[in-house]
Design a protein around this motif. Structure first.
Motif, PDB file in Angstrom:
ATOM      1  N   ASP A   1      20.633 -74.219   2.193  1.00  0.00           N
ATOM      2  CA  ASP A   1      21.587 -73.461   1.372  1.00  0.00           C
ATOM      3  C   ASP A   1      23.036 -73.569   1.858  1.00  0.00           C
ATOM      4  O   ASP A   1      23.900 -72.848   1.384  1.00  0.00           O
ATOM      5  CB  ASP A   1      21.209 -71.960   1.288  1.00  0.00           C
ATOM      6  N   ARG A   2      23.289 -74.421   2.840  1.00  0.00           N
ATOM      7  CA  ARG A   2      24.686 -74.624   3.238  1.00  0.00           C
ATOM      8  C   ARG A   2      25.247 -75.799   2.456  1.00  0.00           C
ATOM      9  O   ARG A   2      24.517 -76.687   2.040  1.00  0.00           O
ATOM     10  CB  ARG A   2      24.796 -74.927   4.727  1.00  0.00           C
ATOM     11  N   ASP A   3      26.561 -75.834   2.370  1.00  0.00           N
ATOM     12  CA  ASP A   3      27.241 -76.864   1.603  1.00  0.00           C
ATOM     13  C   ASP A   3      27.425 -78.120   2.485  1.00  0.00           C
ATOM     14  O   ASP A   3      28.539 -78.512   2.798  1.00  0.00           O
ATOM     15  CB  ASP A   3      28.592 -76.312   1.124  1.00  0.00           C
ATOM     16  N   LEU A   4      26.305 -78.688   2.923  1.00  0.00           N
ATOM     17  CA  LEU A   4      26.361 -79.920   3.724  1.00  0.00           C
ATOM     18  C   LEU A   4      25.068 -80.706   3.545  1.00  0.00           C
ATOM     19  O   LEU A   4      24.050 -80.143   3.135  1.00  0.00           O
ATOM     20  CB  LEU A   4      26.609 -79.596   5.208  1.00  0.00           C
ATOM     21  N   PHE A   5      25.166 -81.991   3.822  1.00  0.00           N
ATOM     22  CA  PHE A   5      23.990 -82.855   3.716  1.00  0.00           C
ATOM     23  C   PHE A   5      23.258 -82.937   5.052  1.00  0.00           C
ATOM     24  O   PHE A   5      23.862 -82.772   6.121  1.00  0.00           O
ATOM     25  CB  PHE A   5      24.390 -84.277   3.302  1.00  0.00           C
ATOM     26  N   ILE A   6      21.970 -83.212   4.969  1.00  0.00           N
ATOM     27  CA  ILE A   6      21.174 -83.530   6.148  1.00  0.00           C
ATOM     28  C   ILE A   6      20.764 -84.992   5.991  1.00  0.00           C
ATOM     29  O   ILE A   6      20.213 -85.374   4.957  1.00  0.00           O
ATOM     30  CB  ILE A   6      19.911 -82.648   6.245  1.00  0.00           C
ATOM     31  N   ILE A   7      21.084 -85.796   7.010  1.00  0.00           N
ATOM     32  CA  ILE A   7      20.663 -87.199   6.990  1.00  0.00           C
ATOM     33  C   ILE A   7      19.647 -87.365   8.099  1.00  0.00           C
ATOM     34  O   ILE A   7      19.921 -86.998   9.247  1.00  0.00           O
ATOM     35  CB  ILE A   7      21.860 -88.150   7.234  1.00  0.00           C
ATOM     36  N   THR A   8      18.483 -87.875   7.776  1.00  0.00           N
ATOM     37  CA  THR A   8      17.474 -88.063   8.803  1.00  0.00           C
ATOM     38  C   THR A   8      17.101 -89.546   8.879  1.00  0.00           C
ATOM     39  O   THR A   8      16.663 -90.140   7.898  1.00  0.00           O
ATOM     40  CB  THR A   8      16.264 -87.130   8.569  1.00  0.00           C
ATOM     41  N   ASP A   9      17.385 -90.151  10.030  1.00  0.00           N
ATOM     42  CA  ASP A   9      17.102 -91.570  10.254  1.00  0.00           C
ATOM     43  C   ASP A   9      15.786 -91.644  11.028  1.00  0.00           C
ATOM     44  O   ASP A   9      15.739 -91.367  12.218  1.00  0.00           O
ATOM     45  CB  ASP A   9      18.253 -92.192  11.057  1.00  0.00           C
ATOM     46  N   GLU A  10      14.721 -92.020  10.304  1.00  0.00           N
ATOM     47  CA  GLU A  10      13.379 -91.988  10.901  1.00  0.00           C
ATOM     48  C   GLU A  10      12.797 -93.394  11.051  1.00  0.00           C
ATOM     49  O   GLU A  10      11.606 -93.624  10.872  1.00  0.00           O
ATOM     50  CB  GLU A  10      12.488 -91.045  10.087  1.00  0.00           C
ATOM     51  N   ILE A  11      13.677 -94.319  11.420  1.00  0.00           N
ATOM     52  CA  ILE A  11      13.296 -95.723  11.515  1.00  0.00           C
ATOM     53  C   ILE A  11      12.197 -95.949  12.579  1.00  0.00           C
ATOM     54  O   ILE A  11      11.478 -96.931  12.521  1.00  0.00           O
ATOM     55  CB  ILE A  11      14.566 -96.574  11.775  1.00  0.00           C
ATOM     56  N   TYR A  12      12.070 -95.001  13.528  1.00  0.00           N
ATOM     57  CA  TYR A  12      11.007 -95.127  14.550  1.00  0.00           C
ATOM     58  C   TYR A  12       9.815 -94.206  14.274  1.00  0.00           C
ATOM     59  O   TYR A  12       9.024 -93.928  15.174  1.00  0.00           O
ATOM     60  CB  TYR A  12      11.578 -94.829  15.942  1.00  0.00           C
ATOM     61  N   SER A  13       9.677 -93.734  13.042  1.00  0.00           N
ATOM     62  CA  SER A  13       8.651 -92.718  12.752  1.00  0.00           C
ATOM     63  C   SER A  13       7.228 -93.211  12.953  1.00  0.00           C
ATOM     64  O   SER A  13       6.310 -92.415  13.111  1.00  0.00           O
ATOM     65  CB  SER A  13       8.807 -92.206  11.321  1.00  0.00           C
ATOM     66  N   GLU A  14       7.006 -94.511  12.945  1.00  0.00           N
ATOM     67  CA  GLU A  14       5.646 -95.030  13.170  1.00  0.00           C
ATOM     68  C   GLU A  14       5.361 -95.242  14.656  1.00  0.00           C
ATOM     69  O   GLU A  14       4.233 -95.518  15.040  1.00  0.00           O
ATOM     70  CB  GLU A  14       5.431 -96.341  12.411  1.00  0.00           C
ATOM     71  N   ASN A  15       6.398 -95.166  15.472  1.00  0.00           N
ATOM     72  CA  ASN A  15       6.224 -95.395  16.913  1.00  0.00           C
ATOM     73  C   ASN A  15       6.153 -94.052  17.617  1.00  0.00           C
ATOM     74  O   ASN A  15       7.142 -93.543  18.140  1.00  0.00           O
ATOM     75  CB  ASN A  15       7.380 -96.245  17.449  1.00  0.00           C
TER      76      ASN A  15
END
Ligand code: PLP
Length: 388
Positions: free
Chosen positions: A191-205
């Motif tokens: 609900d805040r006026d900002l984006f969340i960026i999630t870089d999960e390029i290692y999610s399989e490791n």
């Protein structure tokens, strides 16, 4: 020669590649800098790319990517996280995770905007933010086992904050986020006026427990850019396939940036990525690679502890970040001396913001033989070390 762009001129070239380049000149050099899998790209992926090329699949695809690939991605996400993204409207295929990062930042940032990033952090974010005339606000995680607290993030938020970026598992620390920490961060950021960026390029490791993601939280769906790709998980860094999941209105905007810089991701690579996600052998291949990485991680962690270096046990990615500050507070100098004395290449922690200073990053994507020999040499180097 005419003048170049001011912001480009101000950018530094990362000093990290030079260790990998130099060590390759030594016959007995040990390269522990790898930022990619040491395994070959699996056969079935190479086959799918070759078949695509032979069938003449060398024309543009849809700007957002092949619908088969987008569907394979949304199926994977549904299975992994039990959330539905629409393949037609909520997925964009990019040229690696790198283009996803670049295109998202260019889509959201205005001059003077701020992006909060927990640090030590991957070196690929800040230069893009600087090119856009925006500002990075790093949050120090060195006192909290490389995990940011909600209170730290809250303290970094200002009226100029446009986004908070998370990269878990993290390059260079190998840290993952627990479900509880993500829950706290979601409570803070929703609900805040900002984006969340999630870089999960290692999610399989992942080496302990399960990977958790912001994507599992519907409360932040309207703010979330989820980045992933096939580079690390499927040992295909050179294929350049990444992707973004976001709400339709956000994907529409990022697609404009993407189509003007790329038109589409490379077509044969998109076929390879489709095979990577749908082939029956794919899951086993990831399990097998992780078994090897875990064994190497355990060995490396034990050896570093025996050497007396303070170190966190990585729970993901394929990096470990021991603290070498008792020997030298200047990690670049330490890595330079290690290379000269023992022909072992590591990445100085300072490459990952000033919060990485006093550490070195060692990759366990290298082979077990290289890790064993690298540890023997590092141990000898420390024993003989003349403190600065
Ligand atoms: C955290 C992180 N994000 C993104 C990337 C870029 O990945 P790609 O090769 O898919 O562009 C890397 C590569 O090292 C990385 O470590």
């Amino acid at each position: 020669m005419p003048q170049f762009n001011d912001r480009v001129m101000a950018l530094q070239v990362p000093g990290t590649r030079q260790f990998a380049n130099k060590v390759s000149q030594y016959e007995n050099g040990i390269n522990l800098t790898l930022g990619q899998s040491g395994f070959d790209t699996p056969d079935f992926i190479r086959q799918a790319m070759t078949t695509a090329v032979e069938a003449g699949q060398l024309r543009y695809t849809h700007n957002k990517g092949l619908i088969e690939l987008r569907t394979a991605i949304t199926d994977y996400i549904a299975e992994r996280f039990n959330v539905d993204y629409h393949p037609e409207t909520e997925v964009l295929i990019t040229n690696g995770g790198s283009e996803a990062i670049d295109s998202i930042f260019r889509t959201i940032l205005n001059t003077g905007d701020e992006v909060i990033i927990p640090a030590p952090a991957y070196a690929g974010y800040e230069p893009i933010i600087q090119l856009l005339g925006a500002k990075t606000v790093f949050v120090d995680t060195t006192e909290t086992h490389f995990v940011p607290t909600a209170a730290q993030i809250a303290a970094a938020i200002t009226p100029r904050t446009k986004a908070v970026l998370f990269n878990y598992p993290t390059n260079p620390t190998g840290t993952t986020l627990s479900a509880e920490t993500i829950q706290e961060l979601v409570q803070l950021l929703k609900d805040r006026d900002l984006f969340i960026i999630t870089d999960e390029i290692y999610s399989e490791n992942i080496y302990e427990g399960q990977h958790h993601s912001f994507i599992e939280h519907p409360e932040v769906r309207s703010q979330l850019f989820y980045i992933n790709g096939l580079s690390k998980s499927h040992a295909m860094t050179g294929a350049r396939i990444g992707y973004v999941l976001a709400p339709e209105a956000a994907i529409d905007q990022v697609t404009k940036v993407h189509l003007y810089n790329s038109i589409c991701a490379a077509t044969p690579s998109q076929y390879g990525a489709t095979a990577a996600l749908t082939h029956p052998a794919a899951k086993q291949m990831i399990t097998d690679m992780n078994t090897a990485y875990r064994e190497r991680r355990d060995y490396l962690y034990d050896r570093l502890r025996q050497m007396g270096l303070p170190v966190e046990l990585p729970t993901g990615a394929f990096y470990i970040l021991p603290d070498i500050s008792a020997y030298n507070s200047d990690s670049f100098q330490f890595a330079t001396e290690l290379l000269a004395a023992e022909q072992v290449a590591v990445v100085p922690g300072a490459a990952f913001t000033s919060y990485g200073e006093g550490h070195i990053r060692i990759s366990f994507a290298s082979t077990m033989e290289e890790i064993v020999e690298g540890c023997n040499r590092l141990e000898r180097f420390l024993t003989d070390y003349h403190h600065h």
